[in-house]
Structures are given as C-alpha cells and as structure tokens.
Write an enzyme that holds these catalytic residues in place. Structure first.
Site, short mmCIF file in Angstrom:
data_model
loop_
_atom_site.label_atom_id
_atom_site.label_comp_id
_atom_site.label_asym_id
_atom_site.label_seq_id
_atom_site.Cartn_x
_atom_site.Cartn_y
_atom_site.Cartn_z
CE LYS A 52 -18.34 -11.57 63.83
NZ LYS A 52 -18.00 -13.00 63.68
NE ARG A 92 -33.78 -15.89 77.56
CZ ARG A 92 -33.72 -16.38 76.14
NH1 ARG A 92 -34.03 -15.54 76.30
NH2 ARG A 92 -32.78 -16.24 75.52
P1 NAP Z 1 -26.08 -17.78 74.41
O1 NAP Z 1 -25.20 -19.66 74.66
O2 NAP Z 1 -27.78 -17.98 73.91
O3 NAP Z 1 -26.37 -16.70 75.65
C1 NAP Z 1 -27.00 -16.18 75.85
C2 NAP Z 1 -27.33 -15.61 77.32
O4 NAP Z 1 -27.82 -14.99 78.21
C3 NAP Z 1 -27.87 -16.63 78.56
O5 NAP Z 1 -27.38 -17.07 79.65
C4 NAP Z 1 -29.10 -16.44 77.92
O6 NAP Z 1 -30.09 -16.78 79.10
C5 NAP Z 1 -29.13 -14.95 79.27
N1 NAP Z 1 -29.87 -14.12 78.68
C6 NAP Z 1 -30.91 -13.78 77.36
N2 NAP Z 1 -32.00 -12.96 77.33
C7 NAP Z 1 -31.67 -12.71 78.73
C8 NAP Z 1 -32.76 -11.57 79.26
N3 NAP Z 1 -34.07 -10.96 78.90
N4 NAP Z 1 -32.31 -11.65 81.28
C9 NAP Z 1 -31.74 -12.20 81.10
N5 NAP Z 1 -30.40 -12.72 81.04
C10 NAP Z 1 -30.75 -13.54 79.28
O7 NAP Z 1 -25.59 -16.86 73.53
P2 NAP Z 1 -23.38 -16.42 72.78
O8 NAP Z 1 -23.21 -17.46 72.06
O9 NAP Z 1 -22.70 -16.35 74.75
O10 NAP Z 1 -23.93 -14.94 72.40
C11 NAP Z 1 -23.88 -13.61 73.60
C12 NAP Z 1 -23.07 -12.83 72.06
O11 NAP Z 1 -21.76 -12.58 72.19
C13 NAP Z 1 -24.36 -12.37 71.15
O12 NAP Z 1 -24.16 -10.85 71.11
C14 NAP Z 1 -23.66 -12.94 69.69
O13 NAP Z 1 -23.24 -12.09 69.03
C15 NAP Z 1 -21.80 -12.39 70.94
N6 NAP Z 1 -20.80 -13.85 70.57
C16 NAP Z 1 -21.06 -14.80 70.52
C17 NAP Z 1 -20.08 -15.95 69.75
C18 NAP Z 1 -19.92 -17.30 70.04
O14 NAP Z 1 -18.76 -17.76 69.73
N7 NAP Z 1 -21.28 -17.76 70.60
C19 NAP Z 1 -18.16 -15.39 69.17
C20 NAP Z 1 -18.67 -13.54 69.99
C21 NAP Z 1 -19.67 -12.95 70.27
P3 NAP Z 1 -30.62 -18.83 79.58
O15 NAP Z 1 -29.21 -19.53 79.26
O16 NAP Z 1 -30.79 -18.56 80.86
O17 NAP Z 1 -31.47 -18.29 78.76
N1 HSE Z 2 -22.08 -16.51 65.61
C1 HSE Z 2 -20.79 -15.95 65.03
C2 HSE Z 2 -19.32 -16.41 64.27
C3 HSE Z 2 -20.01 -16.21 66.39
O1 HSE Z 2 -20.21 -17.65 63.52
O2 HSE Z 2 -18.62 -15.98 64.10
C4 HSE Z 2 -18.65 -15.50 66.57
O3 HSE Z 2 -19.13 -13.61 66.33
#
Ligand code: NAP
Ligand code: HSE
Length: 437
Positions: free
Chosen positions: A205, A45
């Site tokens: 999950k 974004r």
């Molecule tokens: P995050 O840090 O919030 O990153 C989301 C990214 O997506 C950012 O780069 C954001 O851009 C972009 N984005 C969101 N909406 C968008 C749109 N409409 N158009 C273009 N770009 C968009 O999230 P995250 O923690 O990486 O998690 C991402 C996914 O992975 C989720 O489904 C989460 O459940 C999953 N997940 C996360 C983890 C973890 O440890 N965090 C582990 C396993 C799975 P901007 O930054 O510019 O807003």
């Molecule tokens: N929010 C999730 C957690 C990220 O705390 O396990 C990994 O899926």
C-alpha cells in the site's frame, strides 16, 4: 441510458461486500453514476458456496476467463487476490477494451506500471481505490484533492490486521496468535497472513501511495519492510510509560537525497490523534506544502468498508467512460511520461529518532561505556530510564530514546554496544516518529 455491465472476479469478503452494497444501494448509485451499474456475471472457484448470491440476472461461473472474454461486459472488477492469474486476467480485460477495478494492492505495487501502460494504450481506466486504506478514499484525496501541493511526507497505519492485533494485545492482554485468528475470522487478513504481520501488505500500500504522491514509478522491491512479530510486551509497556504508543507505520518522505519508503513498528507520542487509531481502523497523515498536515481515518479492511471504495471506483469509471481518455485523471496522479527518477534512499541513509532497549549487568561503568559509543557516533540521547532489576544481581533493562540521527550510525552503535561484556542478548530497536511537521 444503457446499463454499465459489470463482471466480478471473486465473491469472497470484498466481492461479496461489493455485490451486497451494489444491490442494496442500487437506486442511489444509479442517480450518482447517471446510469445503472449492473453485475451480470461473477466468477468463483466454489459455485456451491456462492449460491447465496445467485440471481436471475447474474450468471455464476467457475471460469474467470469467461468473464473477461464476455463481449457484453464493460467493467471487470478483480477481487480474487494473488498476482499471476489476476495479472493475466486484468491484462486480457484491458486488451479486450474493458475498464478494470481492482482491490489487489500486491498486484498494483508489483505490476502497476505495466498495467497502467497497457490501459493507457487501450484508452481504458484502471481504478484501485480499495487497494489502500479499505474504505478511506485516500487515493482520490492525494491524486485529486491535494493536487495543488508538493507532498512532503505520508505516514499511515495502513494494515487493519496488525493494528487490530496490537490493540488486542495492549487492551485485552490478548495472545498474538489468538488476536491474529480473530482478525482472520473477521475477514481482515490476507490469504497469507504473513503478508500482514511481516509488514508486506502495508509495504504494497505504501508503494502505491508513494508513487501517486511523488510521481515516481512503483518500487515495491526497494521498500524497507519490518513487521510486528518481534515486538515484545516489555517494549509496549515501556513505550506507554514514556508516553508513546507502538503502531506499525508506513512512511514515505521526500528528502534532499531521495525518497524514504519504509514500513516498521514505530513509537508515536500518545497524544497524537493517530496514536489513538485502534482496532482494524486505518489512518493516513499527508503533509502537503500548501495545506499542512491532513489526516484521513476510517475502516481499513472488511467486506462493506472495502466495497465502499470498489463501488466508488465503479461510479467514477461509469461517469468517465465516455470522456476523452487524454483528459481523464491520470492513473498515477502525474501525467504518464512525467514520472521522476528520484532514488529511493537505502535505510542506512534514513534519519529518524530511536527507542533502544538493552539488557545490562547492573554495575559501575556500563552506562558510561554505552553513552560513549553513542556520542562517538554523533547520537544524542533524548531520554533514558533504567528499570529495577527483577531480583538483586539480575540484569536490568535500560531504555534509551535518541534524538534524530542516521540509521547507519545506530546500526554501528548497536553492533559495538552488543559486543560489550556487560550487555546480554540483542538490543531491541524501534524507530520513533514525532509526526508533527
Ligand atoms: P477472499 O475472501 O479469499 O475472496 C477471494 C474470492 O476470489 C473468492 O470468491 C474466491 O472463490 C475467488 N477466487 C480466488 N481464486 C479464484 C480463481 N482462480 N477463479 C475464480 N475465483 C477465484 O479474499 P478477499 O479478502 O475478498 O480479498 C480479495 C482481494 O481484495 C485481495 O487482493 C485482497 O488483498 C484485497 N483486499 C481485501 C480486503 C479485506 O478486507 N479482505 C481489503 C482491501 C483489499 P472461492 O471462495 O470459491 O474460493
Ligand atoms: N489484510 C489487509 C489489512 C486488508 O489487514 O489491512 C485490507 O487491505
């Protein structure tokens, strides 16, 4: 051989970690995959924030549809989160003949069945290892490594944020809100952290694990979900005194009546390995009829651990890209068309053991009334302690551990015990899992 061209949707915690790992380990990844995996486009974004990832061979855009519609791209990797837009983009990518990798457990748990059917029809792959257990290759282990087994049950610590919070509260005496803030700063928490603390993320999950373990459709809506927000310091302390640890567990189990699908805090004997899984680490126990109980342990959240799973999926998809679609590993472990209609059990029909904490007036006959109610409902007591009153005449805490019994009998017992005049307030009930067979 020509490079596989990859488009990323999202460069946040997971997307940023994925790009970093792909760039750092490019040579080894190419040697494993058989060809280069090259990220040529990424959507975010906020373009300014993403400048740190800029490179001449990668186009940055703020339009995720530009990635999905780019005819050059072979694999779309969705790491944006959310459901509505992510689903639209993934279905569009599939319709355009692209393979998809996603870390989005909310999306797969809610719409996996529809997404896999679309992918099946188009002959493309949808890989989702990062959706469960962060860096632990648990999907691959169940879907491929354990495919000889009839899976009997799975029990896991599958949310890093809540495990981190519970560990901070127990070891550092940290306050719930501060521990949650620390988990958010480390990139573990979901965009909406109530998904973590109320057990919803773990249930997403668990729904996925249950589907690939038992060959059933995704049934997130039928999962029983209870988070960690009602746990008190007293319960954590009493559990420790009795030789148990409290963890948020996801449990799915095959029974003669149907399949259990439940997320809730649980007491686990402190001597079990899984009771000692702390911080943001995850661990999953899988019981197969041939192999017995196996355990999978590792970082359950965070940038590079999660990227490890995303990149492994990219390598898998690259290796299988030219294989006959009918001879690839099925998305849900079982061949489509062979999914079973085994019912998910209502929580009242679940059998497990219980920790019950009640506050009572310290006078003759109270315990007799309580134990009679339990006995009338066929609930057998395993252990019981009565704590010292804070001062003379003050109410006392009574902690009861039961043997296995039916949840609906415990519901009825709690209702009757709470109605006794000597009992004050609500009974705290935490399920207790031995996890041994
Ligand atoms: P995050 O840090 O919030 O990153 C989301 C990214 O997506 C950012 O780069 C954001 O851009 C972009 N984005 C969101 N909406 C968008 C749109 N409409 N158009 C273009 N770009 C968009 O999230 P995250 O923690 O990486 O998690 C991402 C996914 O992975 C989720 O489904 C989460 O459940 C999953 N997940 C996360 C983890 C973890 O440890 N965090 C582990 C396993 C799975 P901007 O930054 O510019 O807003
Ligand atoms: N929010 C999730 C957690 C990220 O705390 O396990 C990994 O899926």
């Amino acid at each position: 051989m020509q490079a596989m061209k990859v488009g990323l949707l999202g460069l946040g915690t997971v997307g940023g970690g994925t790009l970093t790992v792909l760039r750092r380990n490019a040579e080894e990844i190419t040697r494993r995959a058989g060809r280069e995996i090259r990220v040529t486009m990424a959507a975010v974004r906020d373009l300014e924030k993403a400048r740190i990832f800029a490179a001449d061979d990668m186009q940055l855009t703020d339009d995720p549809f530009a990635v999905v519609n780019n005819p050059e791209i072979d694999i779309v990797v969705e790491m944006m989160g959310g459901v509505t837009l992510a689903k639209e983009l993934i279905l569009l990518a599939i319709a355009r003949g692209k393979h998809v990798v996603t870390a989005n457990k909310a999306l797969i748990a809610n719409h996996g069945t529809e997404i896999f059917a679309a992918a099946q029809q188009q002959g493309v792959m949808v890989a989702f290892e990062a959706a469960v257990g962060g860096g632990i290759p648990i999907i691959k282990a169940i879907r491929e490594g354990l495919s000889a087994n009839r899976i009997e049950w799975i029990a896991g610590i599958i949310n890093g944020t809540t495990n981190f919070i519970l560990t901070q509260m127990r070891d550092q005496g940290a306050d719930f809100t501060d521990a949650l803030k620390a988990a958010q700063a480390l990139g573990y928490a979901e965009a909406d952290p109530t998904f973590d603390v109320e057990g919803v993320d773990a249930a997403h999950k668990l729904t996925i694990l249950s589907a690939i373990a038992f060959g059933i459709p995704m049934q997130f809506g039928r999962a029983y979900i209870e988070g960690i927000t009602k746990l008190t310091g007293d319960d954590v302390k009493y559990a420790e005194q009795l030789g148990y640890r409290i963890k948020l567990l996801g449990i799915t189990k095959r029974t003669a009546q149907g399949i259990e699908l439940r997320v809730h805090p649980a007491l686990i004997p402190a001597r079990r390995l899984i009771a000692n899984v702390d911080g943001a680490m995850n661990a999953v126990l899988v019981k197969g009829d041939a192999v017995g109980v196996t355990m999978y342990y590792g970082a359950g959240a965070g940038a590079e651990p999660t990227a490890s799973s995303v990149v492994a999926d990219l390598v898998d998809v690259t290796r299988m890209h030219t294989a006959d679609p009918h001879n690839r590993v099925p998305h849900l472990a079982f061949q489509p068309g062979t999914l079973s209609a085994e019912p998910i059990l209502p929580m009242g029909d679940v059998r497990t053991a219980y920790y019950l904490r009640l506050r009572a007036v310290d006078e003759a006959g109270v315990l007799a009334d309580v134990t009679r109610i339990l006995a009338d409902l066929d609930i057998s007591i395993d252990a019981m302690i009565q704590k010292e009153p804070a001062q003379t005449g003050a109410p006392v805490d009574i902690v009861i551990l039961t043997h296995q019994c039916l949840e609906k009998h415990v519901d009825a017992a709690m209702f009757s015990i709470e109605a006794l005049p000597a009992i004050s307030g609500k009974i705290a009930r935490i399920r207790l899992e031995h996890l041994e067979r």
